[in-house]
Design an enzyme around this catalytic site. Structure first.
Site, PDB file in Angstrom:
ATOM      1  N   LEU A  36       0.947  -1.184  -0.039  1.00 30.26           N
ATOM      2  CA  LEU A  36      -0.063   0.025   0.009  1.00 30.26           C
ATOM      3  C   LEU A  36       0.863   1.231   0.107  1.00 30.26           C
ATOM      4  O   LEU A  36       0.713   2.120  -0.962  1.00 30.26           O
ATOM      5  CB  LEU A  36      -0.990   0.017   1.172  1.00 30.26           C
ATOM      6  CG  LEU A  36      -1.780   1.202   1.571  1.00 30.26           C
ATOM      7  CD1 LEU A  36      -2.626   1.415   0.445  1.00 30.26           C
ATOM      8  CD2 LEU A  36      -2.556   1.120   2.832  1.00 30.26           C
ATOM      9  N   ASP A  37       1.463   1.429   1.205  1.00 29.21           N
ATOM     10  CA  ASP A  37       2.385   2.940   1.060  1.00 29.21           C
ATOM     11  C   ASP A  37       3.409   2.735   0.150  1.00 29.21           C
ATOM     12  O   ASP A  37       4.417   1.925   0.284  1.00 29.21           O
ATOM     13  CB  ASP A  37       2.926   3.000   2.683  1.00 29.21           C
ATOM     14  CG  ASP A  37       3.079   4.279   3.247  1.00 29.21           C
ATOM     15  OD1 ASP A  37       2.716   5.312   2.378  1.00 29.21           O
ATOM     16  OD2 ASP A  37       3.896   4.442   4.123  1.00 29.21           O
ATOM     17  N   THR A  86       1.973   7.754   2.320  1.00 25.86           N
ATOM     18  CA  THR A  86       1.721   8.241   3.445  1.00 25.86           C
ATOM     19  C   THR A  86       2.807   8.285   4.346  1.00 25.86           C
ATOM     20  O   THR A  86       2.803   8.646   5.503  1.00 25.86           O
ATOM     21  CB  THR A  86       0.509   7.522   4.353  1.00 25.86           C
ATOM     22  OG1 THR A  86       0.881   6.240   4.514  1.00 25.86           O
ATOM     23  CG2 THR A  86      -0.697   7.575   3.425  1.00 25.86           C
ATOM     24  N   LYS A 115      10.163   2.651   6.354  1.00 26.61           N
ATOM     25  CA  LYS A 115       9.382   2.242   5.406  1.00 26.61           C
ATOM     26  C   LYS A 115       8.983   0.640   5.315  1.00 26.61           C
ATOM     27  O   LYS A 115      10.001   0.036   5.495  1.00 26.61           O
ATOM     28  CB  LYS A 115      10.281   2.522   4.158  1.00 26.61           C
ATOM     29  CG  LYS A 115       9.326   3.185   2.925  1.00 26.61           C
ATOM     30  CD  LYS A 115      10.393   3.411   1.853  1.00 26.61           C
ATOM     31  CE  LYS A 115       9.868   3.809   0.629  1.00 26.61           C
ATOM     32  NZ  LYS A 115      10.775   4.125  -0.661  1.00 26.61           N
ATOM     33  N   SER A 163      -0.184  -5.182   2.862  1.00 28.13           N
ATOM     34  CA  SER A 163       0.218  -4.302   3.625  1.00 28.13           C
ATOM     35  C   SER A 163       0.475  -4.352   4.926  1.00 28.13           C
ATOM     36  O   SER A 163      -0.524  -4.961   5.654  1.00 28.13           O
ATOM     37  CB  SER A 163      -0.605  -2.677   3.587  1.00 28.13           C
ATOM     38  OG  SER A 163      -0.152  -1.828   4.211  1.00 28.13           O
ATOM     39  N   ALA A 164       1.781  -3.912   5.823  1.00 27.37           N
ATOM     40  CA  ALA A 164       1.777  -4.117   7.073  1.00 27.37           C
ATOM     41  C   ALA A 164       1.112  -2.972   7.857  1.00 27.37           C
ATOM     42  O   ALA A 164       1.073  -3.194   9.206  1.00 27.37           O
ATOM     43  CB  ALA A 164       3.189  -3.690   7.411  1.00 27.37           C
ATOM     44  N   LYS A 201       7.372  -8.720   6.751  1.00 28.64           N
ATOM     45  CA  LYS A 201       8.275  -8.844   5.750  1.00 28.64           C
ATOM     46  C   LYS A 201       9.621  -8.496   6.186  1.00 28.64           C
ATOM     47  O   LYS A 201      10.056  -7.843   7.129  1.00 28.64           O
ATOM     48  CB  LYS A 201       7.892  -7.704   4.650  1.00 28.64           C
ATOM     49  CG  LYS A 201       6.337  -7.771   4.301  1.00 28.64           C
ATOM     50  CD  LYS A 201       6.144  -6.348   3.450  1.00 28.64           C
ATOM     51  CE  LYS A 201       4.840  -6.240   2.944  1.00 28.64           C
ATOM     52  NZ  LYS A 201       4.242  -5.062   2.689  1.00 28.64           N
ATOM     53  N   GLU A 259       5.990  -3.718  -4.680  1.00 28.08           N
ATOM     54  CA  GLU A 259       6.448  -3.292  -3.473  1.00 28.08           C
ATOM     55  C   GLU A 259       7.372  -2.215  -3.898  1.00 28.08           C
ATOM     56  O   GLU A 259       8.103  -2.277  -4.852  1.00 28.08           O
ATOM     57  CB  GLU A 259       7.412  -4.428  -2.968  1.00 28.08           C
ATOM     58  CG  GLU A 259       6.746  -5.150  -1.965  1.00 28.08           C
ATOM     59  CD  GLU A 259       6.509  -4.424  -0.489  1.00 28.08           C
ATOM     60  OE1 GLU A 259       6.999  -3.522  -0.428  1.00 28.08           O
ATOM     61  OE2 GLU A 259       5.865  -4.946   0.307  1.00 28.08           O
ATOM     62  N   ASP A 260       7.753  -1.306  -2.994  1.00 27.39           N
ATOM     63  CA  ASP A 260       8.652  -0.037  -2.863  1.00 27.39           C
ATOM     64  C   ASP A 260       9.775  -0.251  -1.714  1.00 27.39           C
ATOM     65  O   ASP A 260      10.597   0.518  -1.520  1.00 27.39           O
ATOM     66  CB  ASP A 260       8.077   1.161  -2.580  1.00 27.39           C
ATOM     67  CG  ASP A 260       7.493   1.343  -1.146  1.00 27.39           C
ATOM     68  OD1 ASP A 260       6.946   0.564  -0.585  1.00 27.39           O
ATOM     69  OD2 ASP A 260       7.520   2.604  -0.692  1.00 27.39           O
TER      70      ASP A 260
HETATM   71  P1  B16 Z   1       0.270   1.487  10.875  1.00 30.90           P
HETATM   72  P2  B16 Z   1       3.129  -0.791   3.782  1.00 30.90           P
HETATM   73  C1  B16 Z   1       3.679   0.389   6.270  1.00 30.90           C
HETATM   74  O1  B16 Z   1       2.735   0.121   5.208  1.00 30.90           O
HETATM   75  C2  B16 Z   1       4.485   1.594   6.192  1.00 30.90           C
HETATM   76  O2  B16 Z   1       5.356   1.736   5.021  1.00 30.90           O
HETATM   77  C3  B16 Z   1       5.251   1.780   7.559  1.00 30.90           C
HETATM   78  O3  B16 Z   1       5.933   2.955   7.413  1.00 30.90           O
HETATM   79  C4  B16 Z   1       4.297   1.770   8.740  1.00 30.90           C
HETATM   80  O4  B16 Z   1       4.957   1.878  10.103  1.00 30.90           O
HETATM   81  C5  B16 Z   1       3.473   0.290   8.689  1.00 30.90           C
HETATM   82  O5  B16 Z   1       2.809   0.344   7.427  1.00 30.90           O
HETATM   83  C6  B16 Z   1       2.525   0.404   9.677  1.00 30.90           C
HETATM   84  O6  B16 Z   1       1.488   1.021   9.659  1.00 30.90           O
HETATM   85  O7  B16 Z   1       0.913   2.273  11.880  1.00 30.90           O
HETATM   86  O8  B16 Z   1      -0.797   2.132  10.111  1.00 30.90           O
HETATM   87  O9  B16 Z   1       0.074  -0.008  11.102  1.00 30.90           O
HETATM   88  O10 B16 Z   1       4.364  -0.053   3.119  1.00 30.90           O
HETATM   89  O11 B16 Z   1       3.256  -2.009   4.356  1.00 30.90           O
HETATM   90  O12 B16 Z   1       1.685  -0.475   3.029  1.00 30.90           O
HETATM   91 MG    MG Z   2       5.636   0.128   1.078  1.00 29.55          MG
END
Ligand code: B16
Ligand code: MG
Length: 227
Positions: A10-11, A17, A45, A116-117, A147, A171-172
């Site tokens: 996602l991010d 974000t 990230k 997404s995490a 991951k 993925e980024d």
């Molecule tokens: P939350 P992704 C990740 O999203 C972010 O890149 C990372 O910076 C963030 O800490 C993590 O999600 C958890 O996010 O606090 O909203 O649960 O790149 O896996 O989509």
């Molecule tokens: Mg990401």
């Protein structure tokens, strides 16, 4: 390869974000007497909320200062600030090329999944008006291994009813590319300095159906030559 699904991070792939995460962490860290800069932002990230806090505390020389309960309070404070910042997010925050690609996948009957995490993923997809574009979102709260462990991508495959060999992951973050590769999925990396991506693109703008078809074609030819 018969492509059945694309599974997206996602991010950094669907939206960005990272700066909102950074603003929230920065204000919380400052209250703990820790000054973080953009470099720390990059290091966080794709890392989970609690793991991000551990990294910040370590960076500030406070790795052993707080109890587990205190850490949960700090992480909750950060999330409240992050969620408040998310209210500024709308469909205009979808990264370039993503909306037309999702429409193209739907047209072709190829499923879209999310790995997404972020525990805020459903809320973010709703703000972007993208909930209907995804056939399945893996639930980050049920994932025990972050991951580069493949767990979240495998959970997305299961939810979509496909096997990894029929999927491409996007993925980024390096940990994400590694997770995708371990699954046996094809990987597409977004951004610079990512290793071992099946295809590396500098931005989501390049993530077109034509590039994906090209990757499939290349992989099929390489498989035939190696047979
Ligand atoms: P939350 P992704 C990740 O999203 C972010 O890149 C990372 O910076 C963030 O800490 C993590 O999600 C958890 O996010 O606090 O909203 O649960 O790149 O896996 O989509
Ligand atoms: Mg990401």
């Amino acid at each position: 390869m018969m492509l059945k699904a694309l599974i997206f991070d996602l991010d950094g792939v669907i939206t960005d974000t990272a700066h909102l995460h950074f603003l929230a962490w920065k204000s919380v860290a400052a209250e703990l007497g820790i000054a973080i800069d953009e470099r720390m932002n990059h290091a966080l990230k794709g890392i989970s909320r609690m793991a991000s806090l551990e990294r910040i505390l370590q960076f500030g020389g406070k790795a052993t200062t707080f109890s587990e309960t205190q850490k949960i309070v700090i992480a909750t404070r950060k999330n409240e600030r992050y969620v408040a910042l998310l209210s500024s997010l709308g469909p205009d925050a979808i990264l370039p090329g993503i909306a037309p690609l999702l429409a193209e996948l739907k047209k072709r009957g190829i499923k879209a999944g999310l790995a997404s995490a972020s525990l805020n993923a459903p809320r973010i997809l709703a703000s972007l008006n993208l909930l209907d574009a995804f056939d399945f979102c893996a639930d980050a709260s049920r994932i025990t291994h972050p991951k580069p462990h493949p767990e979240i991508f495998l959970a997305a495959c299961t939810g979509l009813g496909v096997v990894p060999e029929e999927c491409i992951g996007v993925e980024d973050a390096q940990a994400g590319i590694d997770a995708i590769n371990v699954c046996g999925m094809l990987s597409i990396g977004i951004g610079a300095s990512l290793n071992n991506a099946g295809l590396l693109l500098s931005s989501t703008e390049e993530l077109t159906w034509a590039r994906i078809a090209g990757l499939l074609d290349y992989t099929d030819k390489a498989t035939a030559v190696n047979r």
